[in-house]
Every structure is written in structure tokens, then in C-alpha cells.
Design a protein around this motif. Structure first.
Motif, PDB file in Angstrom:
ATOM      1  N   GLU A 177       0.841  -1.203   0.000  1.00 41.71           N
ATOM      2  CA  GLU A 177       0.000   0.000   0.000  1.00 41.71           C
ATOM      3  C   GLU A 177       0.877   1.255   0.000  1.00 41.71           C
ATOM      4  O   GLU A 177       0.627   2.200  -0.747  1.00 41.71           O
ATOM      5  N   TYR A 230     -10.607  -3.265  -2.139  1.00 43.10           N
ATOM      6  CA  TYR A 230      -9.212  -2.815  -2.120  1.00 43.10           C
ATOM      7  C   TYR A 230      -8.550  -3.074  -3.482  1.00 43.10           C
ATOM      8  O   TYR A 230      -8.999  -3.887  -4.278  1.00 43.10           O
ATOM      9  N   ASP A 273     -11.900   8.170  -3.603  1.00 49.25           N
ATOM     10  CA  ASP A 273     -11.171   7.038  -4.185  1.00 49.25           C
ATOM     11  C   ASP A 273     -11.814   6.577  -5.493  1.00 49.25           C
ATOM     12  O   ASP A 273     -11.113   6.288  -6.472  1.00 49.25           O
ATOM     13  N   GLU A 325     -10.345   6.960  -9.501  1.00 41.68           N
ATOM     14  CA  GLU A 325     -10.172   5.831 -10.415  1.00 41.68           C
ATOM     15  C   GLU A 325     -10.843   6.084 -11.760  1.00 41.68           C
ATOM     16  O   GLU A 325     -10.318   5.692 -12.799  1.00 41.68           O
ATOM     17  N   ALA A 365     -13.935   9.833   1.735  1.00 44.95           N
ATOM     18  CA  ALA A 365     -12.888   8.926   1.257  1.00 44.95           C
ATOM     19  C   ALA A 365     -13.407   8.021   0.154  1.00 44.95           C
ATOM     20  O   ALA A 365     -12.745   7.819  -0.869  1.00 44.95           O
ATOM     21  N   ASP A 377     -10.095   0.897  -7.608  1.00 38.44           N
ATOM     22  CA  ASP A 377      -9.351   0.533  -6.406  1.00 38.44           C
ATOM     23  C   ASP A 377      -9.575   1.522  -5.268  1.00 38.44           C
ATOM     24  O   ASP A 377      -9.250   2.700  -5.404  1.00 38.44           O
ATOM     25  N   LEU A 378     -10.067   1.038  -4.155  1.00 42.47           N
ATOM     26  CA  LEU A 378     -10.108   1.882  -2.950  1.00 42.47           C
ATOM     27  C   LEU A 378      -8.770   1.798  -2.232  1.00 42.47           C
ATOM     28  O   LEU A 378      -8.118   0.747  -2.231  1.00 42.47           O
ATOM     29  N   ASN A 379      -8.399   2.883  -1.566  1.00 41.25           N
ATOM     30  CA  ASN A 379      -7.245   2.824  -0.677  1.00 41.25           C
ATOM     31  C   ASN A 379      -7.552   1.935   0.529  1.00 41.25           C
ATOM     32  O   ASN A 379      -8.716   1.774   0.916  1.00 41.25           O
ATOM     33  N   GLY A 380      -6.515   1.405   1.132  1.00 42.61           N
ATOM     34  CA  GLY A 380      -6.707   0.531   2.286  1.00 42.61           C
ATOM     35  C   GLY A 380      -7.425   1.227   3.430  1.00 42.61           C
ATOM     36  O   GLY A 380      -8.298   0.647   4.088  1.00 42.61           O
ATOM     37  N   SER A 381      -7.068   2.471   3.682  1.00 37.27           N
ATOM     38  CA  SER A 381      -7.705   3.194   4.790  1.00 37.27           C
ATOM     39  C   SER A 381      -9.194   3.383   4.543  1.00 37.27           C
ATOM     40  O   SER A 381      -9.992   3.414   5.480  1.00 37.27           O
ATOM     41  N   THR A 382      -9.587   3.493   3.286  1.00 37.05           N
ATOM     42  CA  THR A 382     -11.002   3.660   2.965  1.00 37.05           C
ATOM     43  C   THR A 382     -11.759   2.352   3.220  1.00 37.05           C
ATOM     44  O   THR A 382     -12.873   2.370   3.757  1.00 37.05           O
TER      45      THR A 382
END
Lengths: 255, 255, 255, 255, 255, 255
Positions: free
Chosen positions: D127, F70, E99, E103, E95, F87-92
Motif C-alpha cells: 500500500e 481494495y 477514491d 479511479e 474517502a 481501487d479503494l485505498n486501504g484506509s477507505t
């Protein structure tokens, strides 16, 4: 003196927009206990008063004062256990400074002076400045960020003129003591309870930090060194010297 | 001396678990330029060496050293423009300390000493300690968090014994100078390039901070005050005095 | 009237500490363009003036005003393209409110009133209040958080008394228009450029939001509806009515 | 062998600066229980030892090892209930890697190898790499980020040579088992308690994750598969094979 | 009508990639109580149904619906005390939108329409749009972000046609009331419990917000205004009018 | 079969509230390329279909599916370079799962099953579960959080029954290959382009990760192993076996 001509607050937007090539000064203080003789607003009043006078000399403008600051430390401000000491987290201090400065930059300002009157703000102001500066460089923007306060720039002999009756206890302990009290007597005498200025014990230096904070390391009044001998005249000596040196900083630092 | 008996790193988990009533020491240094005669690891080596010796005296244990620290400031460490100075953001320093200490607490430790050997780490260590301490209090946990370094606890006369040939330049400029160099000559002589220790100009104090950082405010070598007169013997004087006072702090602060 | 007796800013810490059972009012405004006739500080002045008068009536105290607020929207404040409009991010507004209120709570206050004079602050004040309230409940603390402004509580007939010459354009367009201008003429007449109050076109309502913001959707002056017909007397009508209703809210909401 | 010539830690800043066109290797391990026969530092020792040997072969340099890693999972490392397992949050792992790599990039490095010896670090390393890579591309910087470990690159027949006495239990269960124990016997025999290596039951694979973690899903010792048959020779077989393949990765991946 | 030709979900990646010059619509609803006669999915169904019809008219495509939204407010959705109301924090809403839109932009789309059917999402959608838009501008990308819903664009006379039996209670109270119920009867009649539509009291407007939320300010059923008089025909009137105006927005806003 | 009786989405709030002692299942999929024969929604369809069937067997209910997941990894999903992979960020991912589960808990649910059909979601689901679980424990709440998917619980012999014509390529490469294609032919045949199922090369395993991602490591179609031999019957074999084992997990894990 009202200093209305330098207050961003009092301008309409076109007046402000016309000043974008000037230095914009962002004062940041704190809301913090200052013993039985000084009000909670000392650091915010000092930040604003110095900012106004500096702006007056360098043709700058003064943004609205940030009235809340970073956490008071026991041995430089009495610490968080005193009611009335309103502590922001470090990340909050960074965020508010960053957001405001970003807006000055969008409005076209390139010379930005962050003037603090609360010692504990220092590390988080610098962290904000560093991160912003990296961002502006990546964007190809040439922005100059300067930070100072009213004590670091003082001339070497200024303290000699002020501390003729009592010894200088060191800056950490100059909390609600001679310099701050004298400055308040000069800038805002109606806010000083002079009959509450009394001899008191000086705090003792620490060699470590402990949490939870130990209550007994700070004098019960919140005064870290005696304010006895404070006068408006001594306040003027400090103020004049600080302003003179802050003007020099502006001339040297902003290119 | 290997100090293997105090290194958490070298213990198996049951040995570590058995020590939960002892003081656990978390050393934090930095990776930072230290002139032409000292390696990048100075602050991490010093943090670890002081931690090991302190643990040995107070029956403590030493967690793995955090080898990266907060951003170097120009007038106390040379600043970010030097290659080899690896600067963590403040929020990262807070996060790593918080996560590690939280784990000590989950493992049953209640006496935690964060020992820093990099001045700039200070504000973010304290911010982490404050936020953790509030959290533990809300959870009803009685956890004692202490922070110090090797310079604040020194006895008043210790510097007199060390600075017999050159004057003490103030702690800010003691970067890659006599105290750090002497300590490295005492703790890790093989990492010191003695023939690179040369007379040099001392940095001049600043009265403001500016970003982007001005390159010319720091001597080109990264040495802020001359390291000339450094010796392993002087290093031992400092080390012994610091340890003695750190032991006193442990006795006083942990109840 | 100075309202010194309700300003937290002017108290020493023991005076503040003695008030912990009273309502504490946190004013939040903004720094935002208000056309050619009103200064950038309108929302902060209004937040503070209403807070002082409310405190005077309910035996409350007023914390230092937060002078910066959330992002101005084009069709309720002119939007970010006007110089002098200093926009904080939503997360920053949440953080500053949260940190300050947390400190009131640590000082023993349980009745907290957040008084906003900037429409766009609303969502982020509520988000902060919701998250704090959940936290206090988890800690077993009984804290009452109330939020209002000066326009929502107005009596139904108040606007009829004010808008006798021009029609009420709806609250969104009451930016730098009759209500704000009249209030400033009542509270701070020296800050109003009366000769700049001129007939102007009203903004047209939008049915969508677009970014990047389109410049031409807002009148060039930043005035969203004409301020013509503003008077200090009309300001007093609004002020008196709002205060009366804010007092009722305090009586009803705080138990 | 000291590998001093590849340790960034031991360089002075000009030596480091001169290496900016070389591969810089950032080792990341963990502090984690490894049963009764291996110390808590296994993953950090392995990360560093592999990094040093790889650097020696590819003319690279090795940054200071990150000694703390992401949370141990029950069925690949024993999990968080074991004392001595110090778990960082994922966001902290991301932050520390990001900050350090950003600094390498500012110092001019473009070939960066993150070498992990702790399985659970994987997702958060990736990440961090993804987010950094997007940032560098937006800045127009051509930076190559590579991540691997010592087990994925092993030749297909390497495990056959190692597991001649006991069957290979799968990588998840190779925790404190034959591969890690053999590597420690080869790299750091003084840290292995050989008499604590005993026959033990293998953990059983799980088909789901549950929180709070169930204590009984992991053998009480923390060893997930028996370490019996471990030898320094087997450690050397693994080490030599891994290094050979890591060198190939460097040649293929960095252009 | 299936609208399969506009569902991104049902496309293979090359079909989607070929549409990058078209408008992409991101529907966002909520999971929220809607009284005894409407299911929890109302806002998500409406967001998706409007998005599909709009896409059909403007040759757009519809991304998968976000089925969870920002916190329900008591006086516009019943609030968090109702089971089945699943509230995301504001930062989470920001968020997820950010995100996803990022994309779309990486995939080459430049015309992005965020279509919400949950009033409370508004502030956090706009915050996300503002921050993204600033980012894209800094990257030199020309991306057009538009946000609307189904109620703001309605023609002035549309409500007159719908509210012929009962008065329009204002949009805030149109929760589980005539407009939403009619739309559900038109779009998804099998999900409406018609026999649960009963006369009910209308909620009363509030002039302040209080936390913890007071339970008695919302009717016990969760219906804020009576749904009596709802019909599929009225639903069609609203739907047709909204779509017609949303099409106009697309034509005007995307250039 | 509609499974309407288990869809939270279709319930009114009182029906949902009455189910708080049952297992609530949160499906999470992804929007991700699946070659020329499968649509972008595969992972979301599979997550939802498995969740509905599982709920039907264990008297559970199914929350609205999270349709975005993710970041796709090149060698398990084709990676971010394919259009249509959102793709979502991990924090999201962490935030959305945490917020939703927190709301289930506030509504009284204690048995929560997070069912993923996208491999890459794993690490961030677990991070969310761990942090939530710690929070609930600190609050004294007894909440059981379980996570699984449809592949880990399969019986050992299930794959033997499915892979009778082609060899099993390993789970990482089972992307748009026999198992996913067969499941889609069973659950949603109208979404499968059967004539696009063609012999293709299998991706080759990697031994390292590199960013920026190298385009040529993944077959141009996005299919990681040939989907040839997929049938609805094989889909049913997998589905039935997975459901049977997921039911067993529910019985074992929830106490």
C-alpha cells in the motif's frame, strides 16, 4: 492607536486583494492560565499587539489572530491541569495554520510571517511550515514562510534593562512573570490585576517529563517566576526592542 | 560489555513476559548527518548505549532502538538539506511511539521510559505521551510514562569538567561537536574518523525560522561547533554523569 | 457595553474555574468576503456579539471567538474565488471545535453552546458534536452540546418587520445583504462603508454544484442580494429577536 | 563478516551521498515471539542479514533496519496474545516506510528495495509503495520501488534440500520452525537456545478469522511447526539460495 | 426496463474503457429507516433508478451504487436512534467518493456526475469534490465534477401537481412522505407496504441541534410527514420532471 | 430464488430491529476487470450470492453489499492498469467496514460475519476487525466478528471434482478463470459472455513486487488462467460445498 489600516479583518475584500505583494502576518497565541493577575488571553493579546506594530512598520497586514494554541507544558506555562488552559492537539495546530496559509497563497500572497506568542506552539508551527513549503516547491510556487516570536529576536542588552530589580529566571519560567506582565501593563493595562502581583517562589527546572503530569511541580498560582517589578515602562522597553528586531528580520528574510 | 541480559531483542518471549514489573526503556535516535568525522547512526547509537547502561543499573530492559527520528532542524542538527539525514514526519514519530508503548502496556508493563538522543524528537514524543496518558486514564489503567535524554539530566558541574579546552557553545550547537564526538569515542571508537576532526567555525544563532530553508545558515560540513578536544575520557565523564542522574530520575519518577 | 463580565478571555483562571456550572458559549464565525461595504470579519463579529448578549442574559460565559470557518459556498457566501475568503477544510473545523470543547469538559463544564454565524460551518459542527457526544457517553460523562445560530431561531414575524422595503430573498442569499448589513450597522457601525451600499442584482438559485467552480454564477461584487434598506434599527430588531429566542433555547435545551 | 562497507549507518554523510546511483535496501523485520528457542528479534535479524549480503553482491547500501512490524497473525506468527509480540498498526507501517523512502528519493536515490522478513508486513508495504509510486509519477520522478523477502524467491528445489527429515509444513506455519531456526543458527547461533528445540505439534490451518482472537488455535509455545532437524548447514543452504535469487531480482527489476 | 446497456457493473472492461468520453454517474444513497411502509434501501434505490434513467438519456454510464451514506439527521431522516439507519462518518463518505472518482479519472473519464438521493450526504460530497478539484487542477487535469439530486432540479410547478391532496411540508420533512413513497410505488412497488401508509403527525421544525439527541423530537414511526396520498402516478410525475431537469443540467454543466 | 426474507435492504426498520440476535452478514466484493467474458461486478455478485445463501441456512440477514474493494494486485486480479478496476485505498476499506459494523453494534447485533469475494480485501478487513475488537473490549462489549470468503472453507476434495479437465492453477491465478466463471454461470448466467471464453496462457508467478507496475507481467486480456471447462454445474459444486462449510464456520465460531 487603532492600527485599523493594517487589520485584514477590517478591510473589504478588494482592499485586501490589493495588498497581495505585502507581508501578511498571522498572529497565533493561546488561551492559557497566567496566574491571579493576568487574564487567559495574554498570549493572544501579545501576538496581536506585536503583529499590529510590526505590520505598521513594514507596510504589512495582519490576519485575524488564532486565539487557541498548542498544549501548555507544566514548566513553561503551568500545564494542562489549570482550568482555563485550553490545549489544542498538535495535529489541530498544524491543520489550522496550513489551511489559513494555503488560502493566503491562493489569494496571491508570497510573504507570510507567522508570529507566535506562545512558546509551546513552536514545533507544530515548524512542522506545518515544512510540509507546506515542500508542497509549494512541488507546485513550482515560490512562497516565503517566516516564523518568529517576540522573545528570540530581543537584543542582548534588552533583558539587562528590564531585569534591574530581580534576576532573569530564563525564558521557560518567564510565564506570567516580569516580561509578560510588563507587556500587558503597556499594551492592555485594564486587563491586569496589579494588586494580585505578589512575591512568589520560582518553579524549579525539570530534567524529565512524566505523564500523568505531577501536580506539585508547578506553583499553585500558575506563576512560574515572580512578577514583582513589572511596569508599563519595562513593557515598552521590551516592545520597542522586539519590534525593531522583528522589522530587521522582515527585511533580511523576505527577498 | 554486551548487556545481553537487558536486551529485549535477545530474550525469548517468556523471559520478556517475566519482566513486566520492571522498567522498560524505549530508545529513540535518528539517522542524521554528523559531519565528516561521525557516522549517520550517532543518535541511535547513543540512545541505545545510554539505555543499556541505565537498564543495567535499574534492573530494566531495553526494547529495540527506533533508528529514525523527527526532522533535523538546521540550527540544532544541520537540517534536511544534508544527504543522509532521514526525516520522519511528526505524525509518524507519534504513531510509532504510541503503537509500541500500547503493546508494552498490553503485555502488562506499567513503567515505561522513552530515552531520546535526538533533540528534535522532543515535541512529538511528548504529544504521543500526553495522548496515550489521557487514553490510559480513561481506561482506568495506571501507567507511568517518563521521557528524558542524556543532556538535560547532566549535573551542573559536568560541563565544566568536559569543556576545559574550548568553551561550551550551548546545547543547540552541540551537534557533531565535543559531547557527541567524545561519547562516540567512548562507546564506539571504531566508527569515529578521528583525522577528520578539525577546527571549524561555530554556527550563529538564529532569531527566526524560514522555509524553504536557507542553505547558507549552516556550516558546509554539518558540524555546528568544533569537535576539537574530544576524547574518549571526556565521553566517559559525560556518560557516567548522565547515567547516574538517569538512575535518580527512575527512582524519583516511577512510584 | 463591554460585556467584560462574560468574556472568558478577560478572566483569570480562578474566575473561569468558578463558572463551570454555567453555560459556556463558543462563537464561531469566518473570514469571508462581504461585498464592497462590509469587512471580512462580519461573521466573526456577529458570532461574538450574539454570544456576548446571550451570555449576559443566561449568566453564561463566552470563550474566545474562532475567527476562521468552513469553506464559503458560491451561492451562500460567494465562494472560494473571492480574495479574503479564508476557507478551512472540514476536518480542520471539526478538529478545532472538538479540541476546544474537550478542554471545557476537562475543566468541568457540562453545558456547551456552539454559536455559529457562518452558514457553511453547520455540517462540520454537527459532525464534531456527534463524535464528541458518542465519546462522552462511552466515558459515562453527561455533557450537553447545543448548536444554533442567529437566523434559525428568529420569530416568524421578525422578517416581516425587517423586510418592509425590499422582499426577503431567502437565507442563502442573505449574504452581505439586508440582515447582515443591518446587524453590522447596529453592532459595529464604524466598520460599515455605507456609501458602498448600492442597488445590485440578486444571485440566481442553483440546482447543482460544479467543480471547478464557475466564476460567473455569483455577482462580481460578492453581494448575493441588495443591501439597500439596511439600517441600524433593523439590525436591532433582528438582534433583540434572536437573543430572546436564543435565551429560550438555552432554557429548553439545557437541563 | 562485518559488512561495514554497505551499512548506511556507519557511513558519514558524504560517503552516503556518493552512493545515490546504487540500490538502497531498507530491511524491515518485526519484534515477535518465536517460541522458547528463538529470541524476539528473529525477523529483524533475518531482514538485516539478508539485506547486508544482498547489498554486498549488488554494490548496494543498507539503511537502518526497521525493527518493528505489522501485527502478527495467529496462524502465521502466533498472534497478538503472546507477550513480546509488538504489533504496529497498518497505518504506522505505511507511514514509516513512506517517510523513509521519501527521504531516500530527496537524497537522489532512484532504486529502492524494501526487504521484509515478516510475512504480515506485506499488504502495508505494498500500500505504501503504491501510494508513493503514484505521487512520484505525478511529480514526474522516475523512481523504481521493489519489494521482496527471503522465501518467495527461493528456487523450487531448495526446500527439497532442506526438508529431508521432516515435511515442509507450508510457509504460513514456518514460524519459529525449520527455516527460521536454521537461518538463525547460521547467522546468529549465540541467540538460539538449541536445547529448547523440541518435538511439537503443528498448528492446524484455519478457514476463517475471528476477533477477539481465540487463544486455543495456536500451540502454547508459539511454535507453529516443529523446529526439529534445524541446522546451521540448512540455514546456509537457504541463505545462499535466497541471496542468489534476490540478486537476480535486482538485475531484472532495476533498469 | 433493465437499463443493462448503461450499467458499468454489467460491462466487461473493454466496453467500459470505450465509454471514457461519456458522462459517468456515481449514485449514492443510504441505508436508513423509512417508517413502517418503506424499506431501508429507499435512498439507494432512488439514487440508482434516477441514475439509470439519466444515463439512458445522456448516453452516460452508471457506476455501482454506494449503498451507505452520511449520518441521518433527526429532522430530515429520523436520526441515528432508529435501528436500520446505518451512518457513515463524514470522513468515510469523503474517502469513498474520492477514491472512486480518482479511479474514473485514471481510466480517462473527465465528466463525472455524483447523484445523491440522501440529503445528509451533501456537505461531504461537496468537500470531496472541492479537494479533488484542487488536486486535479494542480496536476493540470481538466476534470468536470457535478453533483445534484432529484429534488433540487424539480420544476417550480412540479410540486403543485403532486401535492393536490395534502400540503407540501418542506423538503426536510419529505422523509418517507409523499414524494419518496410515490417514487418507490413507481420504481419498486413490490417493496412498498401500502397498508402501512397511515395518517400521521408531521414533525415540528427545530431551531437548534442538541447532542445527545433527544428521542422525542421525531415521530415514533420515523415518518416525518404523512405519506397519505402517495401514488405511482405521482411518482412518475416527479421522476419524469426530475430526469428532464437533470438532463438539462448535464447539457449545461459539462462542456 | 429471491432471498427477499434475508435482505436487510428490503426490510422496514422494525423487521430489522427484531433480528438483532441473529447473524448479520456484510458482503464485500469489488469492481474489477474479469477478462473479456465476465463483467466488472463478479466479486460483488459472488459476495452477495454467497451471503444470501448462507443467511438462508443460518437464519441470518444480509446487509447491503459493498461494491467497491481494495486495490487489485497484478498477479491475483490483473492490477490497477486495467480500466474498470476501481481501487479503494486501504484506509477507505477499513473506514467503511468499521463505520458499518459500529452501526450494527449500536443496533444491538453481536454476531457479525464479513464475507469477502475479493482476495485483496483481506488485510484491510482484518485490520478493521482488530481495531474494532480492541475498541469493543475496552467498552466492555462482547461482540463476535468473523471473516471468511468462499474459497478458504472449500472441502479438500471439492477442487478435485471441479478441475477434471484442466489443472488447478492455484488460488492467486483463479481470477476470471474456472471457479469464478463457473460460479457466475451458475448464479448469473445472463452476465457471462460464453463465446468469449477461450484458451489462454496462464500468468507466471512473481517473486517480487515492483512499482510503477510493469504492464507485461499480466496477460493482455486480464484472465490469469484459462476459463475453458467452466460450467454452471461446476459452479453449483463449488457453491454447495462453500455454503456447507460456511454454515459450519458459523456454528463453530459464533457462541
Amino acid at each position: 492607536m487603532s492600527f485599523n489600516h493594517v487589520r485584514m479583518n477590517h478591510m473589504v475584500w478588494k482592499e485586501y486583494a490589493a495588498r497581495k505583494d505585502d507581508i501578511i502576518i498571522l498572529p497565533i497565541g493561546a488561551t492559557e492560565q497566567h496566574g491571579p493577575h493576568l487574564p487567559l488571553c495574554v498570549d493572544s493579546v501579545l501576538a496581536e499587539e506585536f503583529a499590529l506594530r510590526l505590520a505598521d512598520k513594514v507596510n504589512g497586514i495582519v490576519a485575524p489572530t488564532i486565539s487557541y494554541g498548542y498544549k501548555s507544558a507544566p514548566l513553561s506555562g503551568g500545564g494542562p491541569l489549570f482550568p482555563g488552559t485550553i490545549d489544542l492537539n498538535g495535529s489541530t495546530v498544524q491543520a489550522i495554520i496550513t489551511d489559513i496559509v494555503d488560502e493566503f497563497v491562493k489569494d496571491g500572497f508570497t510573504k507570510i510571517f507567522i508570529l507566535s506568542a506562545h512558546f509551546e506552539n513552536q514545533a507544530f508551527i515548524l512542522e506545518a511550515m515544512d510540509l507546506m513549503s515542500q508542497k509549494y516547491e512541488a507546485m513550482g510556487k515560490n512562497i516565503q514562510l517566516v516564523n518568529s516570536n517576540w522573545w528570540d529576536p530581543l537584543s542582548p542588552d534588552c533583558l539587562d534593562k528590564v531585569f534591574t530589580e530581580v534576576p532573569f529566571p530564563g525564558w521557560a519560567f518567564e510565564h506570567a512573570a516580569v516580561t509578560e506582565t510588563s507587556l500587558m501593563m503597556y499594551f492592555a493595562p485594564h486587563l491586569v490585576r496589579e494588586n494580585e502581583i505578589k512575591p512568589s517562589k520560582q518553579a524549579e527546572p525539570g530534567t524529565y517529563f512524566k505523564y500523568p503530569i505531577e501536580k506539585d511541580i508547578v506553583p499553585e498560582t500558575g506563576v512560574l517566576a515572580p512578577a514583582v517589578s513589572s511596569t508599563a515602562e519595562r513593557g515598552k522597553i521590551i516592545a520597542d526592542d522586539a519590534i525593531e528586531n522583528l522589522v530587521k528580520i522582515c527585511k533580511k528574510a523576505f527577498k
